[in-house]
Design a protein around this motif. Structure first.
Motif, PDB file in Angstrom:
ATOM      1  N   LEU A 234      12.273   5.333  21.065  1.00  0.00           N
ATOM      2  CA  LEU A 234      11.191   4.893  21.941  1.00  0.00           C
ATOM      3  C   LEU A 234      10.020   4.441  21.085  1.00  0.00           C
ATOM      4  N   GLY A 235       9.393   3.344  21.467  1.00  0.00           N
ATOM      5  CA  GLY A 235       8.217   2.875  20.754  1.00  0.00           C
ATOM      6  C   GLY A 235       8.520   1.696  19.852  1.00  0.00           C
ATOM      7  N   LEU A 236       7.468   1.146  19.278  1.00  0.00           N
ATOM      8  CA  LEU A 236       7.555  -0.073  18.476  1.00  0.00           C
ATOM      9  C   LEU A 236       7.799   0.260  17.019  1.00  0.00           C
ATOM     10  N   ASP A 237       8.737  -0.459  16.407  1.00  0.00           N
ATOM     11  CA  ASP A 237       9.021  -0.290  14.984  1.00  0.00           C
ATOM     12  C   ASP A 237       7.981  -1.069  14.190  1.00  0.00           C
ATOM     13  N   SER A 238       7.197  -0.385  13.397  1.00  0.00           N
ATOM     14  CA  SER A 238       6.114  -1.025  12.646  1.00  0.00           C
ATOM     15  C   SER A 238       6.453  -1.195  11.182  1.00  0.00           C
ATOM     16  N   SER A 239       7.725  -1.023  10.821  1.00  0.00           N
ATOM     17  CA  SER A 239       8.108  -1.122   9.415  1.00  0.00           C
ATOM     18  C   SER A 239       8.445  -2.561   9.056  1.00  0.00           C
ATOM     19  N   GLY A 240       8.253  -2.902   7.791  1.00  0.00           N
ATOM     20  CA  GLY A 240       8.625  -4.220   7.291  1.00  0.00           C
ATOM     21  C   GLY A 240       7.502  -5.232   7.402  1.00  0.00           C
ATOM     22  N   PRO A 241       7.549  -6.284   6.598  1.00  0.00           N
ATOM     23  CA  PRO A 241       6.470  -7.281   6.582  1.00  0.00           C
ATOM     24  C   PRO A 241       6.425  -8.143   7.820  1.00  0.00           C
ATOM     25  N   ASP A 242       7.522  -8.224   8.582  1.00  0.00           N
ATOM     26  CA  ASP A 242       7.563  -9.075   9.762  1.00  0.00           C
ATOM     27  C   ASP A 242       7.539  -8.262  11.053  1.00  0.00           C
ATOM     28  N   ALA A 243       6.968  -7.078  11.015  1.00  0.00           N
ATOM     29  CA  ALA A 243       6.884  -6.242  12.209  1.00  0.00           C
ATOM     30  C   ALA A 243       6.085  -6.946  13.298  1.00  0.00           C
ATOM     31  N   ALA A 244       6.557  -6.818  14.519  1.00  0.00           N
ATOM     32  CA  ALA A 244       5.897  -7.480  15.642  1.00  0.00           C
ATOM     33  C   ALA A 244       4.552  -6.818  15.929  1.00  0.00           C
ATOM     34  N   PHE A 245       3.644  -7.618  16.530  1.00  0.00           N
ATOM     35  CA  PHE A 245       2.366  -7.046  16.922  1.00  0.00           C
ATOM     36  C   PHE A 245       2.575  -6.020  18.034  1.00  0.00           C
ATOM     37  N   GLY A 246       1.798  -4.982  17.999  1.00  0.00           N
ATOM     38  CA  GLY A 246       1.768  -4.008  19.076  1.00  0.00           C
ATOM     39  C   GLY A 246       0.512  -3.184  18.964  1.00  0.00           C
ATOM     40  N   PHE A 247       0.091  -2.610  20.079  1.00  0.00           N
ATOM     41  CA  PHE A 247      -1.080  -1.737  20.052  1.00  0.00           C
ATOM     42  C   PHE A 247      -0.716  -0.386  19.439  1.00  0.00           C
ATOM     43  N   ASP A 248      -1.723   0.311  18.986  1.00  0.00           N
ATOM     44  CA  ASP A 248      -1.471   1.590  18.299  1.00  0.00           C
ATOM     45  C   ASP A 248      -0.797   2.613  19.200  1.00  0.00           C
ATOM     46  N   ASN A 249      -1.022   2.515  20.530  1.00  0.00           N
ATOM     47  CA  ASN A 249      -0.426   3.520  21.426  1.00  0.00           C
ATOM     48  C   ASN A 249       1.080   3.333  21.613  1.00  0.00           C
ATOM     49  N   GLU A 250       1.641   2.233  21.082  1.00  0.00           N
ATOM     50  CA  GLU A 250       3.085   2.004  21.153  1.00  0.00           C
ATOM     51  C   GLU A 250       3.819   2.601  19.957  1.00  0.00           C
ATOM     52  N   ARG A 251       3.094   3.210  19.054  1.00  0.00           N
ATOM     53  CA  ARG A 251       3.664   3.742  17.820  1.00  0.00           C
ATOM     54  C   ARG A 251       3.322   5.228  17.684  1.00  0.00           C
ATOM     55  N   PRO A 252       4.031   5.950  16.816  1.00  0.00           N
ATOM     56  CA  PRO A 252       5.189   5.516  16.038  1.00  0.00           C
ATOM     57  C   PRO A 252       6.482   5.560  16.843  1.00  0.00           C
ATOM     58  N   ARG A 253       7.463   4.829  16.366  1.00  0.00           N
ATOM     59  CA  ARG A 253       8.783   4.878  16.982  1.00  0.00           C
ATOM     60  C   ARG A 253       9.360   6.271  16.744  1.00  0.00           C
ATOM     61  N   HIS A 254       9.990   6.816  17.768  1.00  0.00           N
ATOM     62  CA  HIS A 254      10.450   8.201  17.663  1.00  0.00           C
ATOM     63  C   HIS A 254      11.666   8.408  18.563  1.00  0.00           C
ATOM     64  N   ARG A 255      12.279   9.564  18.425  1.00  0.00           N
ATOM     65  CA  ARG A 255      13.494   9.855  19.179  1.00  0.00           C
ATOM     66  C   ARG A 255      13.172  10.665  20.440  1.00  0.00           C
TER      67      ARG A 255
ATOM     68  N   PRO B 222      -0.266  10.707  23.630  1.00  0.00           N
ATOM     69  CA  PRO B 222       0.122  10.141  22.340  1.00  0.00           C
ATOM     70  C   PRO B 222       1.577  10.442  22.009  1.00  0.00           C
ATOM     71  N   TYR B 223       2.220   9.503  21.329  1.00  0.00           N
ATOM     72  CA  TYR B 223       3.557   9.749  20.814  1.00  0.00           C
ATOM     73  C   TYR B 223       3.489  10.742  19.648  1.00  0.00           C
ATOM     74  N   PRO B 224       4.586  11.435  19.359  1.00  0.00           N
ATOM     75  CA  PRO B 224       4.587  12.368  18.219  1.00  0.00           C
ATOM     76  C   PRO B 224       4.201  11.659  16.920  1.00  0.00           C
ATOM     77  N   GLY B 225       3.208  12.189  16.235  1.00  0.00           N
ATOM     78  CA  GLY B 225       2.749  11.599  14.982  1.00  0.00           C
ATOM     79  C   GLY B 225       1.677  10.544  15.146  1.00  0.00           C
ATOM     80  N   TYR B 226       1.232  10.298  16.381  1.00  0.00           N
ATOM     81  CA  TYR B 226       0.201   9.269  16.604  1.00  0.00           C
ATOM     82  C   TYR B 226      -1.129   9.672  15.973  1.00  0.00           C
ATOM     83  N   ARG B 227      -1.780   8.699  15.355  1.00  0.00           N
ATOM     84  CA  ARG B 227      -3.145   8.871  14.861  1.00  0.00           C
ATOM     85  C   ARG B 227      -3.933   7.629  15.242  1.00  0.00           C
TER      86      ARG B 227
END
Length: 428
Positions: free
Chosen positions: A196-217, A365-370
């Motif tokens: 669940l959530g947006l994958d923010s890894s890698g140089p071509d990561a898609a835009f997303g707001f901070d509340n969509e991260r981190p991706r988690h199980r 917040p998602y687990p690990g959100y800051r």
């Protein structure tokens, strides 16, 4: 030069110009008298929206990154700040935005064009070392303006519905033919351990707001979701069955709101001589049974689900169901500005566009959100309390603004957005 999301300066410049032009195009049908309307606290005047999004670029991009930038008016920093405490300027009370006759509409447009010219200078001449931060903030600013474009549409509708003349924003908006709802079908999903959530890894990561991260199980039990949202015709059965008079169907807070606010039907519905009508952005129309029901609070959606012996999907279930579905549907780009009946065919329909869908999940917040540091960290994080999550976008959302991970959030009592819902059930 590319930013972190892979967009060049030229691409971002054109996106900026399109976004700014579209906000003004949405206001073209308005008369001068319409720009200052604020009939309820949650819906701001159109000219405030036009100025606020300009304030955002001025505050987070032009002041920090454009040398010798000259502010348009020193008091606009206070008047058009929405809720950011860390900017130091404070903000005008939300409930009093409609009490300001000045600046005039013409001055607000002058302010926009002043900011536009400065932003184009910044995009074209920004120092290479500053560009990654500028590009990141510009992405936020563009998405922020799209959010306020949706608010322009929904707030104008709320203000016009307050007028007993029921004026039309646009008289010639298209209409769907009156029809009965298509039969509701169920789509089973296995569940299990999902991401669940947006994958923010890698140089071509898609835009997303901070509340969509981190991706988690998240682990999901097997479940099924309805293939489309609940319709006007189905919700009318709930109304006619005494749904608004039966406390057994309602959450305690919801029942209190029903009594206090004297709700008897969704916002904008009216019964005239035994026939149901509803207010739209083209004026009053007969209620179309096949269209998705909208302008409902979370409490109403939950009460209907209880009445139907079902429940609302969690946001994790909704995102898992939507993960493999093409992002297509009825968006503001199509110019209907009103939900349309579900299309024919098998599979999940209308997950994107038409109506925001209430989920059964609290906005947390998602687990690990800051939250990000500084004033921009106030964009989402400080609202993670007492609100519920909605997914999917609406007929007032831009197509290129939405994604499966997008988390909208509103207080459970609010109804003025294009909010509907679909049903879910747990499989045994």
């Amino acid at each position: 030069m590319k930013d972190a999301a892979g967009d060049s300066r030229a691409v971002l410049r054109e996106r900026f110009k399109r976004a700014r032009a579209f906000s003004e195009r949405l206001c073209e049908p308005l008369e001068t008298e319409d720009y200052g309307l604020q009939t309820v606290v949650e819906a701001s005047p159109p000219k405030w929206h036009l100025a606020h999004v300009s304030w955002f670029y001025e505050t987070f991009l032009l002041r920090p990154f454009l040398p010798a930038y000259s502010v348009f008016h020193p008091r606009f920093e206070h008047l058009f700040n929405s809720y950011y405490e860390q900017t130091g300027a404070g903000f005008w009370p939300r409930q009093e935005r409609g009490l300001l006759s000045r600046p005039t509409v013409a001055e607000v447009y002058d302010y926009r064009h002043h900011v536009d010219a400065a932003m184009l200078r910044l995009i074209e001449g920004c120092d290479v070392a500053d560009w990654p931060r500028v590009a990141m903030r510009l992405q936020i600013g563009l998405n922020h303006e799209q959010q306020h474009q949706e608010l322009l549409v929904t707030d104008i509708k709320r203000h016009f519905a307050h007028n007993p003349l029921r004026p039309a924003y646009l008289k010639d908006l298209p209409q769907s033919p009156l029809a009965d709802p298509a039969p509701l079908r169920w789509e089973p999903l296995e569940g299990g351990l999902v991401r669940l959530g947006l994958d923010s890894s890698g140089p071509d990561a898609a835009f997303g707001f901070d509340n969509e991260r981190p991706r988690h199980r998240v682990f999901l039990e097997p479940f099924a979701v309805a293939d489309r949202p609940v319709t006007n015709g189905e919700y009318l059965e709930f109304v006619q069955d005494g749904g608004y008079q039966n406390p057994a169907l309602w959450l305690s807070d919801g029942w209190a709101e029903v009594q206090t606010r004297r709700w008897r039907c969704p916002l904008y519905w009216e019964e005239v001589d035994g026939a149901w009508q509803l207010m739209t952005l083209s004026g009053m129309r007969p209620l179309n049974p096949a269209e998705p029901v909208c302008h409902l609070s979370y409490y109403e959606a939950d009460a209907f689900a209880t009445w139907a012996g079902k429940r609302l999907p969690t946001e994790a279930e909704w995102e898992h169901a939507a993960d493999a579905v093409e992002i297509a549907g009825n968006f503001v780009d199509d110019g209907w500005l009103h939900p349309r009946p579900a299309p024919d065919g098998a599979g999940l329909k209308q997950l994107f566009g038409d109506v925001w869908e209430w989920t059964g999940s609290a906005y947390l917040p998602y687990p690990g959100y800051r939250a990000p540091a500084g004033a921009l960290g106030e964009y989402n994080g400080k609202f993670m309390c007492n609100q519920m999550v909605l997914r999917g976008g609406s007929c007032a959302t831009s197509l290129d603004h939405i994604r499966p991970t997008y988390r909208n959030f509103f207080y459970p009592v609010e109804r003025w957005q294009f909010k509907g819902f679909r049903l879910a059930e747990t499989l045994k």
